[in-house]
Enzyme design. Sequence first.
Site, mmCIF file in Angstrom:
data_model
loop_
_atom_site.group_PDB
_atom_site.id
_atom_site.type_symbol
_atom_site.label_atom_id
_atom_site.label_comp_id
_atom_site.label_asym_id
_atom_site.label_seq_id
_atom_site.Cartn_x
_atom_site.Cartn_y
_atom_site.Cartn_z
ATOM 1 N N ASP A 193 18.707 19.506 -4.186
ATOM 2 C CA ASP A 193 17.940 19.576 -5.433
ATOM 3 C C ASP A 193 18.523 20.617 -6.394
ATOM 4 O OD1 ASP A 193 16.418 17.802 -4.136
ATOM 5 O OD2 ASP A 193 14.573 18.996 -4.117
ATOM 6 N N GLU B 270 21.551 21.567 -6.799
ATOM 7 C CA GLU B 270 22.758 21.047 -7.454
ATOM 8 C C GLU B 270 22.362 20.111 -8.598
ATOM 9 O OE1 GLU B 270 26.229 21.512 -7.640
ATOM 10 O OE2 GLU B 270 25.274 23.047 -6.397
ATOM 11 N N TYR B 271 21.384 19.263 -8.295
ATOM 12 C CA TYR B 271 20.880 18.322 -9.296
ATOM 13 C C TYR B 271 20.370 19.099 -10.508
ATOM 14 C CZ TYR B 271 17.859 14.851 -11.476
ATOM 15 O OH TYR B 271 17.257 14.020 -12.381
ATOM 16 N N ASP B 272 19.606 20.146 -10.231
ATOM 17 C CA ASP B 272 19.046 20.954 -11.327
ATOM 18 C C ASP B 272 20.126 21.560 -12.201
ATOM 19 O OD1 ASP B 272 16.494 20.427 -10.847
ATOM 20 O OD2 ASP B 272 16.099 22.211 -9.642
ATOM 21 N N SER C 146 -2.055 -13.714 -17.541
ATOM 22 C CA SER C 146 -2.785 -13.224 -16.375
ATOM 23 C C SER C 146 -2.688 -14.291 -15.289
ATOM 24 C CB SER C 146 -4.221 -12.896 -16.739
ATOM 25 O OG SER C 146 -4.813 -14.025 -17.291
ATOM 26 N N GLU D 210 4.191 -12.307 -3.052
ATOM 27 C CA GLU D 210 4.380 -10.906 -3.435
ATOM 28 C C GLU D 210 3.076 -10.145 -3.258
ATOM 29 O OE1 GLU D 210 5.599 -10.865 -7.539
ATOM 30 O OE2 GLU D 210 7.147 -12.377 -7.218
ATOM 31 N N LYS E 154 0.063 -8.022 -4.563
ATOM 32 C CA LYS E 154 -0.502 -7.866 -5.912
ATOM 33 C C LYS E 154 -0.849 -6.393 -6.088
ATOM 34 C CE LYS E 154 -3.731 -9.843 -9.180
ATOM 35 N NZ LYS E 154 -4.267 -8.622 -9.771
ATOM 36 N N ASP F 264 -2.077 -2.919 -7.589
ATOM 37 C CA ASP F 264 -3.258 -2.562 -8.367
ATOM 38 C C ASP F 264 -2.907 -1.408 -9.306
ATOM 39 O OD1 ASP F 264 -5.792 -2.672 -9.241
ATOM 40 O OD2 ASP F 264 -6.708 -1.775 -7.472
ATOM 41 N N GLU G 268 4.522 -3.611 -12.767
ATOM 42 C CA GLU G 268 3.259 -2.904 -12.624
ATOM 43 C C GLU G 268 3.555 -1.421 -12.420
ATOM 44 O OE1 GLU G 268 0.704 -4.966 -12.854
ATOM 45 O OE2 GLU G 268 -1.036 -4.060 -11.864
ATOM 46 N N TYR H 3 8.205 -7.530 -11.455
ATOM 47 C CA TYR H 3 7.953 -8.807 -10.802
ATOM 48 C C TYR H 3 8.150 -10.031 -11.698
ATOM 49 C CZ TYR H 3 3.433 -7.458 -12.808
ATOM 50 O OH TYR H 3 2.459 -7.018 -13.646
ATOM 51 N N LYS I 116 3.943 -17.521 -6.193
ATOM 52 C CA LYS I 116 4.534 -18.113 -7.393
ATOM 53 C C LYS I 116 5.480 -19.220 -6.953
ATOM 54 C CE LYS I 116 4.503 -13.579 -9.561
ATOM 55 N NZ LYS I 116 5.298 -12.397 -9.928
ATOM 56 N N LYS J 59 -6.930 -12.952 -3.581
ATOM 57 C CA LYS J 59 -7.476 -11.592 -3.583
ATOM 58 C C LYS J 59 -8.012 -11.177 -2.219
ATOM 59 C CE LYS J 59 -8.175 -9.507 -7.099
ATOM 60 N NZ LYS J 59 -8.877 -9.682 -8.353
ATOM 61 N N CYS K 74 -29.756 25.038 9.886
ATOM 62 C CA CYS K 74 -29.176 23.822 10.460
ATOM 63 C C CYS K 74 -30.276 22.788 10.719
ATOM 64 C CB CYS K 74 -28.459 24.170 11.757
ATOM 65 S SG CYS K 74 -27.921 22.717 12.683
ATOM 66 N N CYS L 12 -30.451 22.523 14.853
ATOM 67 C CA CYS L 12 -30.868 23.598 15.767
ATOM 68 C C CYS L 12 -31.560 24.746 15.047
ATOM 69 C CB CYS L 12 -29.661 24.122 16.541
ATOM 70 S SG CYS L 12 -28.520 25.064 15.508
ATOM 71 N N CYS M 104 -23.032 25.487 10.455
ATOM 72 C CA CYS M 104 -24.129 25.952 11.283
ATOM 73 C C CYS M 104 -23.567 27.044 12.175
ATOM 74 C CB CYS M 104 -24.649 24.789 12.122
ATOM 75 S SG CYS M 104 -25.488 25.309 13.617
ATOM 76 N N CYS N 240 -26.037 24.781 19.455
ATOM 77 C CA CYS N 240 -26.508 23.713 18.567
ATOM 78 C C CYS N 240 -26.241 22.364 19.247
ATOM 79 C CB CYS N 240 -25.781 23.787 17.230
ATOM 80 S SG CYS N 240 -26.116 22.364 16.171
HETATM 81 S S1 IVH Z 1 2.835 -11.932 -12.199
HETATM 82 C C1 IVH Z 1 2.927 -14.960 -15.064
HETATM 83 N N1 IVH Z 1 3.062 -10.503 -10.027
HETATM 84 O O1 IVH Z 1 -1.895 -8.917 -11.913
HETATM 85 C C2 IVH Z 1 2.247 -14.080 -14.158
HETATM 86 N N2 IVH Z 1 1.339 -9.937 -11.551
HETATM 87 O O2 IVH Z 1 -4.023 -10.755 -12.731
HETATM 88 C C3 IVH Z 1 2.244 -12.687 -14.614
HETATM 89 N N3 IVH Z 1 0.025 -7.993 -10.891
HETATM 90 O O3 IVH Z 1 -1.422 -8.654 -15.361
HETATM 91 C C4 IVH Z 1 1.864 -11.731 -13.611
HETATM 92 N N4 IVH Z 1 1.099 -7.584 -9.025
HETATM 93 O O4 IVH Z 1 -0.849 -6.638 -13.919
HETATM 94 C C5 IVH Z 1 2.369 -10.687 -11.163
HETATM 95 N N5 IVH Z 1 3.409 -9.298 -8.068
HETATM 96 C C6 IVH Z 1 2.737 -9.493 -9.204
HETATM 97 C C7 IVH Z 1 1.666 -8.664 -9.581
HETATM 98 C C8 IVH Z 1 0.985 -8.927 -10.770
HETATM 99 C C9 IVH Z 1 0.125 -7.179 -9.832
HETATM 100 C C10 IVH Z 1 -0.993 -7.850 -11.955
HETATM 101 C C11 IVH Z 1 -0.425 -7.841 -13.355
HETATM 102 C C12 IVH Z 1 -1.100 -8.980 -14.073
HETATM 103 C C13 IVH Z 1 -2.319 -9.174 -13.227
HETATM 104 C C14 IVH Z 1 -2.807 -10.596 -13.356
#
Ligand code: IVH
Length: 689
Positions: free
Chosen positions: A52, A54-56, A101, A132, A134, A136, A191, A243, A309, A333, A427, A430, A445, A451
């Site tokens: 690190d 060196e990087y700095d 979405s 894939e 999903k 969050d 994401e 993605y 997909k 989901k 407590c 006891c 306690c 106790c």
């Molecule tokens: S694909 C054409 N892939 O989920 C499809 N979305 O409910 C576009 N998300 O807005 C989205 N992981 O924020 C895709 N592996 C993934 C994802 C993903 C999370 C989210 C993304 C999207 C939302 C849709």
Amino acid sequence: MAAKKTESAPGSAPESAAEPNPKIIQRVKELRQKIRLHNRLYYQQDNPEIPDSEYDKLFRELQALEQQYPALYSSSSPTVRVGSQPLDAFHKVKHAQRMLSLQNVFTEKELEAFDKRLCKALEVDSVEYVAEPKLDGLAVSLRYEQGILVQAATRGDGSTGEDITENVRTIRSVPLKLSGDFPEILEVRGEVFMPRSGFARMNEELRKADKKTYANPRNSAAGSLRQLDSRITAARPLDIYCYALGLCSDGFDLPAHHYDRLQWIKTLGFPVNDLIEVLTGVKACERYYQNIGKLRDGLDYDIDGVVYKVNSIAHQQELGFVSRAPRWATAHKFPAQEQLTVIEDIDFQVGRTGALTPVARLKPVEVAGVIVSNATLHNMDEIERKDIRIGDTVIIRRAGDVIPEVVSAVVSERPKSAKKVQLPARCPVCDSAVERNESEAVARCTGGFACGAQRKEAMKHFASRKAMDIDGLGDKLCEQLLDAELIRDPSDLYDLSAAEVADLERMGQKSADNLIAGLEASKKTSLARFLYALGIREVGEATAASLAAHFGDIEPLKQATLEALINISDIGPIMAGHIHAYFQRPENLDLVQRLIEAGVHWETAAPTVTSDALNGQVFVITGTLSNMSRDEAKAALQALGAKVTGSVSKKTDYLVAGEKSGSKLSKAESLGVKILDDEAFKALLAKYA
Ligand code: IVH
């Protein structure tokens, strides 16, 4: 990379700016290339090549030159990662291609219906999908022109988002400049998220500074991305997985399958999740969903489902869209881990070390498939910080095997009658005085073994699998034995007779005999297990193993001074204080003595006193070892001077691979790292014992 925190924001340029000569221009170019390379090695391949410090040095040299020669400013210089002056507001950005979405399915039946529709529309028997996780987090669109990141935007309503370029530039895994072969204009979608480990660390820091903490990594990522001052974003541990593609300039030959496109963007420098797979047919999707569900709790990022997909882009085009979502993809989901309910009361539970934990009694609610009626509130500080009151509507979270917790109160729903809780002075079990140390969040306690609650918990701990591992003695039976006053402390266990146990309710001769046999077998143990079983405050499995390795037997540990304990690596002053205090108290020494007299024994070993036999050697431990936990193995290696890390890289010297070793084993094999199986590992430890 801890040392990277030393990066400081770029200062203002000097008034009379010097003109850079070709040598300087060359050096700046070189520095940027080097830093980019090391960023990639560190952030994308987990395989840093230089220290690190060196990087700095490289980083500061570049910062200094850029400050001295403002003409050399570049928006893709790695120094922009530290953030810049605050904005007044975020500008609106119209997406060149809408950000879509996803439709959702929640059950296998719905998934099968989705698959059936696609098979029919495509006139095929089975569809090839890319599956894939999903993530969050928050969707972002990254726009590159001539390979340089020029804009990053939020999803917004899908057509128009907000310009968060400055903030996204600070995310170290987002490439500022692409490598390889790329089109003139390229948009990549992904994401942004906050890893759980980073989230925990950040919240801890906020808590220490008495600042408001975030409820979960997603909110925290959202809050961090929406900072007008990108220097704040820069200090937050954000990350990204990409993605999908957005706009791509005409004339560039893109791969014809989604999976290959992901592999291609990976070569340009975009992080792509490594759990993504190509699958054929709906059954394979269901298996993937189950597998990822099992991995979910162990991941360092939150996911709320998986996404399938259609792999072929031609097929995607054929299927098209319905309103805002593609027909060729769906999210599957997981059951929600958070639900709303009402706190009906708050009680205090007394744990093994006397700690009083406030527990919310809830209006029962189903969270991720289980009815929850109690949730922990951790401690009084937590209740105050989150301002949680009896009568509040609250968010309950239950993730995996973790005890359900109260995340936050919905203040807008608070009834007038909502009541604050007070820490009880005595407590609830006891009636001993409750004590709260200034420096600790926890109230305790003071009853100790007197106790009933502490005694029960201590007994359960003593018998538990990682401690004395007494077969046939579960939590319920511990309680029964104590309630019937057949035992008062762990040493009484070894005086029990089968006849008196058989007389207990729901017990018979057979289970009584089993218990007696279990007790007999438990006498042969290891010093590490024994120390852990005693339940000394702060002494977990790993510390017990370190102490056992260090002292070899109990006598030298009993005699150890506070200084000697502090000097053991891995043992801090607070822990040392608890260990030392434990062996000062006559009743504890007496208990240890009685247990030994009852026949509890272990093999003594020569004290290792932190040898340097494996000095500096880097080990990774994976899989299940036959007769020690990973923590014990780690402690044993550390006692020999080895370094134990979590992931396999070129720097790893040995991989200790127990049963069911997975991806780490294959990675080690591919890197030519030396592999020790159970036997070889035991032999190695024995060699230095
Ligand atoms: S694909 C054409 N892939 O989920 C499809 N979305 O409910 C576009 N998300 O807005 C989205 N992981 O924020 C895709 N592996 C993934 C994802 C993903 C999370 C989210 C993304 C999207 C939302 C849709």
